[in-house]
Design a protein around this motif. Structure first.
Motif, mmCIF file in Angstrom:
data_model
loop_
_atom_site.group_PDB
_atom_site.id
_atom_site.type_symbol
_atom_site.label_atom_id
_atom_site.label_comp_id
_atom_site.label_asym_id
_atom_site.label_seq_id
_atom_site.Cartn_x
_atom_site.Cartn_y
_atom_site.Cartn_z
ATOM 1 N N UNK B 7 -11.877 -42.382 -8.435
ATOM 2 C CA UNK B 7 -10.837 -41.458 -8.888
ATOM 3 C C UNK B 7 -11.333 -40.024 -8.764
ATOM 4 N N UNK B 60 -21.059 -41.035 -0.582
ATOM 5 C CA UNK B 60 -20.429 -40.459 -1.765
ATOM 6 C C UNK B 60 -21.058 -39.116 -2.136
ATOM 7 N N UNK B 61 -22.367 -39.000 -1.976
ATOM 8 C CA UNK B 61 -23.029 -37.738 -2.331
ATOM 9 C C UNK B 61 -22.474 -36.591 -1.486
ATOM 10 N N UNK B 78 -13.457 -30.060 -9.612
ATOM 11 C CA UNK B 78 -13.099 -31.344 -9.006
ATOM 12 C C UNK B 78 -14.225 -32.341 -9.240
ATOM 13 N N UNK B 79 -13.853 -33.501 -9.729
ATOM 14 C CA UNK B 79 -14.834 -34.533 -10.066
ATOM 15 C C UNK B 79 -14.419 -35.823 -9.386
ATOM 16 N N UNK B 80 -15.375 -36.520 -8.770
ATOM 17 C CA UNK B 80 -15.073 -37.851 -8.231
ATOM 18 C C UNK B 80 -15.971 -38.859 -8.926
ATOM 19 N N UNK B 81 -15.349 -39.954 -9.411
ATOM 20 C CA UNK B 81 -16.100 -40.941 -10.194
ATOM 21 C C UNK B 81 -15.627 -42.349 -9.848
ATOM 22 N N UNK B 82 -16.583 -43.265 -9.791
ATOM 23 C CA UNK B 82 -16.257 -44.662 -9.494
ATOM 24 C C UNK B 82 -15.385 -45.233 -10.611
ATOM 25 N N UNK B 83 -14.455 -46.125 -10.233
ATOM 26 C CA UNK B 83 -13.498 -46.649 -11.222
ATOM 27 C C UNK B 83 -14.158 -47.389 -12.382
#
Lengths: 452, 92
Positions: B7, B60-61, B78-83
């Motif tokens: 997400x 991902x990095x 903006x942040x991206x994180x595994x579900x």
């Protein structure tokens, strides 16, 4: 699985704006299998084991930080209490040499602190324990990353006052041997020390632990303060409930990351310790949480109730979130590492006496506070003994990390830099307990221990 | 290959081109957008994206760094994180 915007925002906002982090991942490492009659071979085995695990820890932590967007601030090592493995090499010179080996192993791997240079002396001192205490000033002055501890009492064993009496002079010697007495910031004295504590300076790998285990400390005073600020008018029951729910969520995040990291390292997962541990970063203060409850400055009357409520809610949230909650879970209130605590001391709101009262209901004890450098050794021992008595009688962990700052008087500031922060020198009661402490001996185990 | 669901959360002041610039970056990275939602939270404009990284052409990095840089450029976070982290925190 669907998540609504509110849920996604809440989690992202915790890391982006509220300083949520995994405060420490601490790999506990058994060193008993490194013991060797050849001291050089012993040192070599210790270096290799620690350096190897430390490098793996750092390498495996980074991908998880990226995957979950949650910083893993510290990667550390805790070891078997060193006095146990040094029994057959117990000289001050060898203790210092072993400390330097540990320091080098940590430095070469990029680990900032390694804990466990200490002894369990609640029932009395072995020869090795006594030599370790004698060597501590040189060890704390001669190393950068080695953290030391002593467990001098427990509810079952009572308090070893003879050991406490050795600590006052030891700390004064350490203070004189290190700039701004910083060596004292790397030493903690405990009663009822938990074997799975991931937090420095008191972490060690307990003798009941497996060969290697990963313990995680998750923090988040900023997250709790934020939720408290959103609930300004609710009563104490409701306040406890909202804290509990928030702590549940952050503990679950800690457990997830801890378990994945342990799996990636190929070691058993130990515990997740949910402790509100402040840093000097703006908004990352336990004192500010208490102030958001409606208290002008921590230390004002009412603060003990506030810390009691906070502690209990944190423990309950953590207990529901994880089956592996650590022994220290709760709230730390170090002075120098918490901007709100520093401010309260400077404004005259928080005295040493009130701090001691707060520790009766918080998870550890008198932490990272400075006192005048000319404080007599027996008064330092008395401060420690008072704090530890609270732990013994109440069957809880208490600890002291005190910095007698040479040449400083009450009201001065001592700066340690980095994570250790700035300590305002606190006033100490000028009257003496010298004759009482000179009695020595051991406070007998309490009636609280007679449960069998 | 199973879906690799993450997400992205974008937080800041609403402005033109947010979706266009982020989706452009994701298109270049061969990341599929599965869902987009938005709302106003605590006075912030918040947009969330569910994305599948199974066919991504970068790790991902690198994607996380690119999104962070884009956020800096737009004055947003903006942040991206595994579900999995959302499952653990918000579902029992």
């Amino acid at each position: 699985m669907k998540f609504d915007v509110e849920e996604l925002f809440e989690t992202a906002n915790m890391t982006l704006h509220q300083n949520l982090d995994i405060r420490t991942t601490t790999l506990g490492v058994n060193l008993k299998d490194c013991i060797d009659s050849d001291f050089a071979a012993f040192q070599d085995k210790v270096y290799r084991k620690i350096n190897g695990y430390a490098r793996s820890l750092i390498a495996q932590a980074r991908p998880l930080e990226v995957k979950y967007g949650i910083p893993i601030v510290n990667k550390r090592i805790s070891i078997t209490p060193v006095s146990l493995i040094m029994e057959t090499h117990a000289t001050p010179e060898k203790y210092l040499a072993m400390a330097q080996t540990l320091d080098r192993a940590a430095r070469d791997a990029g680990i900032d602190f390694i804990g466990g240079f200490g002894a369990l002396v609640q029932g009395g001192l072995t020869r090795s324990d006594a030599v370790l205490i004698e060597a501590l000033p040189a060890v704390l002055a001669g190393t950068e990353r080695v953290c030391a501890f002593l467990n001098v009492g427990s509810t079952h064993a009572g308090l070893n006052l003879d050991a406490v009496n050795l600590i006052g002079p030891m700390l004064l010697e350490t203070a004189a041997a290190t700039p701004d007495a910083i060596g004292c910031a790397k030493f903690v004295v405990f009663v009822n020390a938990p074997e799975d504590n991931p937090f420095m300076a008191g972490a060690y790998h307990g003798i009941g632990e497996p060969d290697v285990t990963l313990n995680v400390g998750i923090s988040g005073p900023g997250v709790v303060r934020s939720v408290v600020e959103k609930h300004r008018d609710c009563d104490l029951t409701q306040l406890s409930e909202v804290i509990k729910r928030t702590v549940f969520k952050i503990t679950r995040a800690g457990e997830l990351i801890g378990r994945e990291l342990a799996r990636d390292l190929g070691v058993p997962f130990g515990i997740v310790d949910i402790s509100l541990a402040s840093t000097t970063a703006a908004g990352d203060s336990v004192a500010n949480v208490v102030e958001a409850f409606g208290i002008e400055h921590i230390g004002a009357h009412g603060s003990t109730l506030a810390i009691a409520l906070l502690m209990d809610a944190v423990k309950k949230g953590g207990a529901m979130a994880s089956g592996n909650v650590g022994g220290l879970s709760g709230t730390f209130i170090p002075v120098s590492e918490d901007a709100g605590m520093i401010d309260a001391v400077l404004k005259g709101a928080l005295s040493l006496d009130k701090l001691e009262a707060l520790t009766a209901v918080c998870s550890v004890g008198l932490d990272m506070f400075a006192i005048p450098g000319d404080t007599p050794a027996e008064t330092i021992a008395a401060i420690i003994a008072d704090e530890l008595a609270i732990g013994i009688i109440n069957d809880k962990t208490t600890a002291v990390r005190v910095i007698p700052a040479p040449g400083r008087q009450a009201g001065d500031l001592v700066s340690f830099g980095g994570l250790l922060g700035v300590a305002p020198v606190m006033r100490v009661n000028p009257f003496s307990a010298r004759d009482f402490l000179r009695r020595g001996g051991r406070l007998p185990s309490t009636v609280m221990s007679m449960r069998n | 290959m199973d879906r690799e669901l993450l997400f992205i959360t974008v937080i800041g002041q609403d402005r033109k081109g947010i979706v266009a610039r982020i989706s452009g970056l994701l298109y270049e990275a061969n990341v599929n957008i599965e869902d987009i939602s938005q709302g106003i939270m605590e006075g912030y404009f918040v947009m969330t994206m569910a994305v599948d990284m199974r066919d991504a052409n970068r790790d991902l990095e690198a994607l996380s760094a690119a999104l962070g840089a884009l956020g800096d450029d737009m004055g947003m976070r903006i942040q991206i994180q595994h579900q999995n982290v959302f499952k653990m925190m918000h579902r029992i």
